[in-house]
Design an enzyme around this catalytic site. Structure first.
Site, mmCIF file in Angstrom:
data_model
loop_
_atom_site.group_PDB
_atom_site.id
_atom_site.type_symbol
_atom_site.label_atom_id
_atom_site.label_comp_id
_atom_site.label_asym_id
_atom_site.label_seq_id
_atom_site.Cartn_x
_atom_site.Cartn_y
_atom_site.Cartn_z
ATOM 1 N N ARG A 67 0.825 -1.208 0.000
ATOM 2 C CA ARG A 67 0.000 0.000 0.000
ATOM 3 C C ARG A 67 0.863 1.264 0.000
ATOM 4 O O ARG A 67 0.438 2.306 -0.503
ATOM 5 C CB ARG A 67 -0.917 0.020 1.228
ATOM 6 N N LYS A 69 4.548 2.619 -1.173
ATOM 7 C CA LYS A 69 5.818 2.395 -1.851
ATOM 8 C C LYS A 69 6.257 3.583 -2.684
ATOM 9 O O LYS A 69 7.439 3.891 -2.777
ATOM 10 C CB LYS A 69 5.766 1.131 -2.719
ATOM 11 N N ASP A 128 -6.416 1.374 -6.397
ATOM 12 C CA ASP A 128 -5.044 1.868 -6.487
ATOM 13 C C ASP A 128 -4.967 3.280 -5.907
ATOM 14 O O ASP A 128 -5.840 4.111 -6.157
ATOM 15 C CB ASP A 128 -4.602 1.876 -7.958
ATOM 16 N N LYS A 140 0.221 16.589 -14.699
ATOM 17 C CA LYS A 140 0.266 18.028 -14.416
ATOM 18 C C LYS A 140 1.556 18.649 -14.945
ATOM 19 O O LYS A 140 1.552 19.778 -15.465
ATOM 20 C CB LYS A 140 0.146 18.266 -12.908
ATOM 21 N N HIS A 281 -34.928 2.975 -37.763
ATOM 22 C CA HIS A 281 -34.940 4.204 -36.970
ATOM 23 C C HIS A 281 -35.334 3.939 -35.516
ATOM 24 O O HIS A 281 -36.188 4.619 -34.940
ATOM 25 C CB HIS A 281 -35.870 5.241 -37.603
ATOM 26 N N ARG A 443 -52.440 8.299 -28.642
ATOM 27 C CA ARG A 443 -52.534 6.841 -28.729
ATOM 28 C C ARG A 443 -53.527 6.423 -29.816
ATOM 29 O O ARG A 443 -53.360 5.380 -30.450
ATOM 30 C CB ARG A 443 -52.958 6.292 -27.354
ATOM 31 N N ASP A 483 -61.491 5.703 -26.927
ATOM 32 C CA ASP A 483 -61.371 5.875 -28.379
ATOM 33 C C ASP A 483 -60.241 5.056 -28.989
ATOM 34 O O ASP A 483 -60.399 4.438 -30.041
ATOM 35 C CB ASP A 483 -61.210 7.358 -28.735
ATOM 36 N N ARG A 525 -46.355 -0.211 -16.898
ATOM 37 C CA ARG A 525 -46.308 0.437 -18.193
ATOM 38 C C ARG A 525 -44.879 0.406 -18.731
ATOM 39 O O ARG A 525 -43.921 0.178 -17.986
ATOM 40 C CB ARG A 525 -46.821 1.871 -18.119
#
Length: 529
Positions: A67, A69, A128, A140, A281, A443, A483, A525
């Site tokens: 962890r 080094k 890491d 940087k 499409h 619809r 409808d 739905r």
């Protein structure tokens, strides 16, 4: 700062050791001093290379199971020091810090551990710390330092050194730095997303997403739009992981439509029989099951032969020669299937503009995943729609109950409706779509359009009546009024599947009873916008 900067000293510390030995040898041959850690140092030494341990630079051994080094001024000072700043140079001399001109790091395999479903403690150990810290420091200071985070960039680095007598240009270092920051960002995104899931936080305050470039595209939806294709690292079978056997590169619209086609056909497990979906499409213009794959394709094609031209075809099983032969009757952009026989490939080989993709399997429609959609100023994120309705979930709400055959058609129609843009009306007969109305503001209009398409196909096929006669119809959301349902009945539908939940459900049910329709509610739905 001058544009050209030499590489005299390099630190190599990698988890993925692909290409490490060749890179180390190439750098050593150019007189570059090599620093390294742990397994990377051992691999380089075993290859006969002279390597200095980072522990010799820092004066501290690796500790705490590795962890700690590289988190030391001896390393970070060598990466961050500005070579043209007298104070920085003096500090390096005072503290015995040597410049590091090249950092080669790839990170602990967190994403690999995630993909195999590693336990929490193992995931933590695969985060890491030193690697990202060094990468960010080197990136940087790209005015002087080169940072390489991808094995794919080793050759480019060596080519740059060859072209510039052991030096690199500022533009090259900028490119490496950008890739480095993208890598650490993607890594942190993977860690933060995993942790959000691990602690059950469905909506964390900050959400990061990342991708890896798979393909630059000629253009986006339209020629004036630039575009690219990125993958997320998952192994889900589909367009991102498929093998392309022939044809030119996929376009933006090809990729989008192929994904839609394959996700739809994956709803139909191979053990339920061959299934084919034809997409145009991003909407299905024909979906069917059959006794053979060729029959399934033929039934799907009969739904809307006009729209199928130039479409995308997805299969839920192997593409065989008989099916391939039938498909060559019209122009098709892409065919995607889990596999294809050699005979089928040979038939398609004569169609140079046809792309054939194989995936090795179907996508699991029940997998939990996230979908993202950008809006101005942000983006929307939601769970993938993996809602599943079975026969046991259905509630018969009319006096007339569906027959077993009708129930099969209703469930088939419901699966298809899930993949059609809202508002959606889908007519199905004998496990094949016979009319699809997609994406209308009303619809009623969706019901009318789907029925009209069926009428036109009946004329083209010289049928005595549209195939909507005696069909099952699915609506992705409830009928707000009677409808839309009555338009479906007028088209010949005899049974209906819909979510229910409207304030006028009683009126719609009464209208269905009066029309002699059987109707079931799903309680779920499938809006798809």
């Amino acid at each position: 700062m001058t544009d050209l900067q030499p590489i005299r000293r390099a630190l190599l510390s990698v988890s993925d050791k692909t290409g490490l030995i060749d890179l180390g040898k190439a750098l050593a041959a150019r007189g570059v001093e090599l620093l390294s850690t742990g397994g990377s140092a051992k691999a380089l030494r075993d290859a006969g290379l002279t390597v200095r341990d980072v522990a010799d630079v820092t004066g501290f051994p690796e500790m705490m199971d590795g962890r700690v080094k590289t988190l030391h001024p001896g390393v970070h000072g060598g990466l961050l020091a500005l070579r043209d700043n007298d104070a920085h140079v003096a500090a390096m001399e005072d503290h015995g810090i040597g410049a590091i001109d090249l950092l080669v790091v790839n990170l602990y395999p967190f994403e690999t551990a995630l993909a195999r479903g590693a336990a929490y403690d193992e995931m933590i150990e695969n985060i890491d710390i030193g690697g990202p810290a060094m990468i960010r420091a080197a990136a940087k200071n790209h005015a002087f330092v080169n940072v390489v985070v991808d094995v794919e960039d080793y050759e480019a680095l060596l080519a740059e050194l060859d072209a510039n007598d052991g030096q690199t240009t500022f533009g090259f270092r900028q490119t490496l730095a950008q890739a480095a920051y993208a890598r650490t960002a993607a890594y942190d995104a993977a860690v933060s997303s995993w942790m959000a899931g691990a602690i059950g936080n469905a909506a964390p305050r900050r959400r990061a997403v990342a991708g890896t470039l798979a393909q630059t595209l000629r253009y986006g939806e339209n020629p004036h739009q630039q575009a690219a294709f990125y993958t997320d690292g998952s192994d889900r079978p589909g367009v991102a992981t498929a093998q392309q056997h022939q044809g030119k590169e996929l376009s933006y619209n090809n990729i989008n439509d192929t994904d839609a086609a394959f996700e739809l056909v994956s709803e139909f497990a191979p053990n339920t029989g061959p299934a084919v979906a034809i997409i145009k499409h991003a909407n299905p213009c024909g979906v069917a099951r059959g006794a053979t794959m060729a029959e399934a394709y033929t039934k799907a094609f009969r739904c809307d032969q006009t729209s199928a031209f130039g479409g995308i075809v997805a299969l839920n099983g192997e593409l065989d020669a008989e099916t391939a032969e039938v498909m060559t009757g019209i122009f098709t952009e892409v065919v995607i299937a889990p596999s294809a026989t050699d005979d089928a490939k040979a038939i398609f080989a004569g169609k140079k503009n046809l792309r054939l993709l194989t995936t090795g399997g179907l996508a699991d429609p029940m997998t939990t995943a996230q979908t993202i959609r950008q809006v101005s100023g942000g983006y929307l994120m939601q769970d993938k729609d993996n809602g599943l309705i079975t026969r046991d979930d259905l509630k018969v709400v009319t006096k007339l109950a569906p027959t077993d055959a009708q129930m099969e058609d209703l469930l088939f129609a419901w699966k298809v409706a899930k993949h059609v843009k809202s508002n959606t009306i889908v007519y199905v007969k004998d496990l094949a779509t016979v009319g699809v109305g997609a994406g209308q503001m009303s619809r009623v209009d969706s019901a009318l359009i789907a029925a009209k398409k069926a009428e036109r196909m009946a004329e083209a096929l010289e049928l005595p009546a549209p195939l909507t006669q005696g069909s099952a119809v699915a609506s992705d959301a409830f009928f707000p009024f009677a409808d839309g349902l009555l338009e479906a009945a007028a088209a010949g539908a005899t049974c209906v599947i819909q979510p229910g939940g409207s304030m006028r459900d009683d009126e719609v049910i009464a209208a269905a009873d009066e029309a002699g329709l059987a109707m079931v509610f799903t309680g779920m739905r499938h809006f798809r916008h």
